[in-house]
Design a protein around this motif. Structure first.
Motif, PDB file in Angstrom:
ATOM      1  N   VAL A 159      88.406 -13.063  29.825  1.00 42.80           N
ATOM      2  CA  VAL A 159      87.543 -13.073  28.643  1.00 42.80           C
ATOM      3  C   VAL A 159      86.219 -13.710  29.033  1.00 42.80           C
ATOM      4  N   SER A 160      85.135 -12.922  28.975  1.00 42.43           N
ATOM      5  CA  SER A 160      83.824 -13.436  29.353  1.00 42.43           C
ATOM      6  C   SER A 160      83.000 -13.909  28.168  1.00 42.43           C
ATOM      7  N   ASP A 161      83.196 -13.318  26.992  1.00 40.27           N
ATOM      8  CA  ASP A 161      82.437 -13.748  25.826  1.00 40.27           C
ATOM      9  C   ASP A 161      83.254 -13.499  24.568  1.00 40.27           C
ATOM     10  N   ILE A 162      82.964 -14.307  23.556  1.00 42.58           N
ATOM     11  CA  ILE A 162      83.648 -14.247  22.270  1.00 42.58           C
ATOM     12  C   ILE A 162      82.572 -14.241  21.197  1.00 42.58           C
ATOM     13  N   ALA A 163      82.718 -13.395  20.190  1.00 42.52           N
ATOM     14  CA  ALA A 163      81.755 -13.366  19.096  1.00 42.52           C
ATOM     15  C   ALA A 163      82.501 -13.256  17.780  1.00 42.52           C
ATOM     16  N   ILE A 164      82.060 -14.039  16.789  1.00 42.00           N
ATOM     17  CA  ILE A 164      82.669 -14.052  15.463  1.00 42.00           C
ATOM     18  C   ILE A 164      81.624 -13.606  14.447  1.00 42.00           C
ATOM     19  N   TYR A 173      85.355 -10.438  18.137  1.00 35.01           N
ATOM     20  CA  TYR A 173      85.294  -9.553  19.300  1.00 35.01           C
ATOM     21  C   TYR A 173      85.432 -10.381  20.575  1.00 35.01           C
ATOM     22  N   ILE A 174      86.075  -9.798  21.581  1.00 32.30           N
ATOM     23  CA  ILE A 174      86.051 -10.364  22.928  1.00 32.30           C
ATOM     24  C   ILE A 174      85.686  -9.255  23.903  1.00 32.30           C
ATOM     25  N   ILE A 175      84.859  -9.595  24.894  1.00 38.47           N
ATOM     26  CA  ILE A 175      84.566  -8.662  25.973  1.00 38.47           C
ATOM     27  C   ILE A 175      85.383  -9.104  27.173  1.00 38.47           C
ATOM     28  N   THR A 176      86.164  -8.177  27.735  1.00 38.35           N
ATOM     29  CA  THR A 176      87.126  -8.527  28.766  1.00 38.35           C
ATOM     30  C   THR A 176      86.484  -8.489  30.155  1.00 38.35           C
ATOM     31  N   GLY A 177      87.261  -8.930  31.141  1.00 37.64           N
ATOM     32  CA  GLY A 177      86.764  -9.051  32.504  1.00 37.64           C
ATOM     33  C   GLY A 177      86.259 -10.453  32.785  1.00 37.64           C
ATOM     34  N   ASP A 178      85.687 -10.637  33.957  1.00 39.05           N
ATOM     35  CA  ASP A 178      85.208 -11.957  34.363  1.00 39.05           C
ATOM     36  C   ASP A 178      83.766 -11.858  34.831  1.00 39.05           C
ATOM     37  N   ARG A 179      82.865 -12.391  34.046  1.00 35.77           N
ATOM     38  CA  ARG A 179      81.425 -12.308  34.301  1.00 35.77           C
ATOM     39  C   ARG A 179      81.009 -12.992  35.599  1.00 35.77           C
ATOM     40  N   ASP A 180      81.578 -14.154  35.904  1.00 32.51           N
ATOM     41  CA  ASP A 180      81.007 -15.015  36.937  1.00 32.51           C
ATOM     42  C   ASP A 180      81.646 -14.892  38.308  1.00 32.51           C
ATOM     43  N   SER A 181      82.880 -14.424  38.384  1.00 31.48           N
ATOM     44  CA  SER A 181      83.531 -14.447  39.689  1.00 31.48           C
ATOM     45  C   SER A 181      84.428 -13.249  39.954  1.00 31.48           C
ATOM     46  N   ASP A 182      84.380 -12.238  39.075  1.00 33.29           N
ATOM     47  CA  ASP A 182      85.103 -10.991  39.313  1.00 33.29           C
ATOM     48  C   ASP A 182      86.610 -11.184  39.463  1.00 33.29           C
ATOM     49  N   ASP A 183      87.169 -12.236  38.847  1.00 33.13           N
ATOM     50  CA  ASP A 183      88.607 -12.436  38.961  1.00 33.13           C
ATOM     51  C   ASP A 183      89.385 -11.306  38.293  1.00 33.13           C
ATOM     52  N   THR A 184      88.817 -10.740  37.211  1.00 32.04           N
ATOM     53  CA  THR A 184      89.472  -9.637  36.512  1.00 32.04           C
ATOM     54  C   THR A 184      88.431  -8.604  36.115  1.00 32.04           C
ATOM     55  N   ALA A 211      86.188  -0.718  37.403  1.00 28.31           N
ATOM     56  CA  ALA A 211      85.690  -2.009  37.889  1.00 28.31           C
ATOM     57  C   ALA A 211      84.525  -2.545  37.056  1.00 28.31           C
ATOM     58  N   TYR A 212      84.608  -2.417  35.735  1.00 28.55           N
ATOM     59  CA  TYR A 212      83.619  -3.033  34.859  1.00 28.55           C
ATOM     60  C   TYR A 212      83.927  -4.518  34.696  1.00 28.55           C
ATOM     61  N   ARG A 213      82.869  -5.300  34.413  1.00 29.06           N
ATOM     62  CA  ARG A 213      83.022  -6.686  33.973  1.00 29.06           C
ATOM     63  C   ARG A 213      82.180  -6.861  32.719  1.00 29.06           C
ATOM     64  N   GLY A 214      82.660  -7.641  31.782  1.00 30.22           N
ATOM     65  CA  GLY A 214      81.897  -7.922  30.578  1.00 30.22           C
ATOM     66  C   GLY A 214      80.939  -9.079  30.784  1.00 30.22           C
ATOM     67  N   ASN A 215      79.813  -9.063  30.075  1.00 26.96           N
ATOM     68  CA  ASN A 215      78.845 -10.156  30.137  1.00 26.96           C
ATOM     69  C   ASN A 215      78.700 -10.862  28.799  1.00 26.96           C
ATOM     70  N   ARG A 216      78.173 -10.133  27.803  1.00 22.32           N
ATOM     71  CA  ARG A 216      77.677 -10.801  26.599  1.00 22.32           C
ATOM     72  C   ARG A 216      77.872  -9.900  25.380  1.00 22.32           C
ATOM     73  N   ILE A 217      78.138 -10.519  24.218  1.00 26.34           N
ATOM     74  CA  ILE A 217      78.241  -9.830  22.938  1.00 26.34           C
ATOM     75  C   ILE A 217      77.241 -10.461  21.975  1.00 26.34           C
ATOM     76  N   LEU A 218      76.420  -9.648  21.337  1.00 25.09           N
ATOM     77  CA  LEU A 218      75.557 -10.116  20.256  1.00 25.09           C
ATOM     78  C   LEU A 218      75.924  -9.374  18.980  1.00 25.09           C
ATOM     79  N   ILE A 219      76.043 -10.121  17.874  1.00 17.85           N
ATOM     80  CA  ILE A 219      76.255  -9.537  16.549  1.00 17.85           C
ATOM     81  C   ILE A 219      74.994  -9.784  15.738  1.00 17.85           C
ATOM     82  N   ASN A 220      74.399  -8.715  15.218  1.00 24.29           N
ATOM     83  CA  ASN A 220      73.196  -8.854  14.417  1.00 24.29           C
ATOM     84  C   ASN A 220      73.529  -9.634  13.144  1.00 24.29           C
TER      85      ASN A 220
END
Length: 457
Positions: A159-164, A173-184, A211-220
């Protein structure tokens, strides 16, 4: 603790997380590079060896790592015929522990593992959520005294980011994968409509093999059906936008890896973002529909850096900060804009606040792997930066003082090494740090810190 991202000159450091070469080919590159070299801290040797040890027993005989296997096994499980006895899946497993963070010989806590992000329920200050790179999503209902997770059966636990949703905290929402070290790797954006009790896929879903990784979620905040999500795939980025709460998506930017994005705090049409690699500064004035690289005309560096992070504050919507790591992972500079992100000025580039040393005297650092920046929600000049350690400035980044050290040198407050997120809860002013050891909080703007990682297993 060492970094291996952004080391473009070392092919082995990047290739071990891609699927274009066999492990055997990458090992040969690694051995050739280190031949007749002295192994040094922060040069990528140790994390490569960790990854190699994990991959080696799993790649024989082809040499290619089977990234898709976990997902395929998960699909088999959930697609079992309805008349199949489920007793085989009902074993009485219990967590073995430890439930409390182990202590080192000096009495400081050893750490339980990395935290990528922390997010707060907008209606209840006691409810915290944290995301880990390979251990799922965790919730606390009592300010971090106790933690629980319901994502253990998801096929990818990064889980790289969480947004409520700020208008309805049951929508998450959660964006999956590992932003910083590619662990997942990521399999997409997950959504909950019951406050995190259950999760469903959205229209932004990826094949785990991609092989995608998530970074960031923005909710308007003005229209919470509008989402903007940045991702990365094999070295380049893809940014997506949805106007229907995640059901359908438009690819709005391809190429730049927007690792950090923030809305202007008073105008959600304006978004500021920075990339990895030789970091560039991107800006959108139409709520993420179109993006423009405005690095050159903004007074920001166009070379010599490897990663950046952007921060904003409701204390002054015209103030934007960008923290850069240099090519070797050390401090590349802190820049400030006071006109809404049009023009930036260098506030400081020394001491090396991204190094290991308590006085910032060392060379290089880990800014390609751990890099964090936060501005006080009530004071535009109070900022904290995270690298290996945490540093604080009270004059807009012109001067810095260390406020945590990775082993507590010279009596400096101990906080576990490698800061991946610094974030204020805007409702109560409590500051949180997610690092390689877990989650910490400070109630006095970083002067004293409390480890609240017990029960995070």
């Amino acid at each position: 603790m060492s970094s291996y991202l952004g080391l473009a000159q070392k092919n082995w450091a990047i290739d071990i997380h891609n699927d274009s070469k066999t492990l055997y080919e990458i090992q040969e590159d690694f051995e050739n590079y280190w031949q007749n070299k002295t192994i040094g801290k922060g040069k990528g040797w140790k994390p490569f060896k960790r990854r190699e040890a994990f991959m080696e027993p799993r790649v024989f005989p082809s040499g290619f790592f089977p990234y898709e296997k976990l997902y395929l096994e998960y699909k088999k499980l959930i697609n079992q015929p309805k008349n199949t006895s489920q007793s085989q899946f009902e074993a009485n497993w219990q967590a073995f522990g430890p439930t409390e963070v182990p202590l080192q010989n000096n009495g400081s806590k050893r750490g339980v593992g990395r935290i990528n992000n922390v997010t707060f329920d907008p209606n209840n200050n006691n409810i915290l959520w944290v995301g880990s790179p390979s251990g799922g999503l965790w919730k606390s209902e009592d300010g971090g005294q106790n933690w629980s997770s319901n994502t253990d059966l998801l096929p990818n636990l990064g889980v790289s980011d969480i947004a409520i949703d700020p208008l309805n905290s049951n929508i998450m929402y959660i964006i999956t994968g590992d932003r910083d070290s590619d662990d997942t790797y990521a399999y997409g954006l997950m959504k909950s409509i019951d406050g995190g009790a259950s999760w469903i896929s959205t229209g932004l879903s990826f094949n785990i093999n991609s092989a995608y990784r998530g970074n960031r979620i923005l909710i308007n905040p003005n229209n919470t059906n509008i989402l903007i999500v940045s991702t990365r795939k094999s070295g380049y980025g893809e940014t997506y936008r949805s106007t229907d709460g995640g059901e359908t998506w438009e690819l709005v930017l391809q190429g730049p890896n927007l690792i950090s994005m923030e809305f202007n705090t008073s105008n959600s049409n304006q978004i500021y973002a920075v990339t990895t690699g030789t970091s560039k500064y991107y800006r959108s004035f139409d709520n993420g529909l179109t993006w423009e690289n405005v690095t050159n005309e903004s007074g920001l560096p166009n070379s010599g850096n490897s990663r950046a992070v952007v921060a904003v504050t409701p204390a002054n919507p015209n103030v934007i900060y960008i923290l850069y790591s240099a090519g070797g992972g050390g401090f590349g500079g802190l820049y400030k804009s006071t006109d809404g992100g049009y023009n930036f000025t260098l506030q400081s580039n020394s001491p090396n606040i991204l190094s290991w040393e308590v006085d910032g005297s060392g060379e290089d650092g880990q800014g390609t792997y751990d890099l964090a920046l936060v501005v006080s929600p009530s004071n535009e000049n109070l900022i904290l930066t995270g690298g290996i350690n945490i540093w604080k400035s009270t004059n807009g980044g012109v001067d810095f003082n260390i406020c945590s050290h990775w082993y507590g040198a010279e009596g400096i407050e101990y906080v576990h090494a490698d800061q991946h997120i610094l974030k204020y809860n805007p409702s109560n002013g409590i500051l949180y740090s997610g690092n390689d050891g877990g989650i910490y909080k400070s109630e006095d703007n970083g002067n004293a810190w409390t480890d609240i990682s017990d029960d995070l297993q």
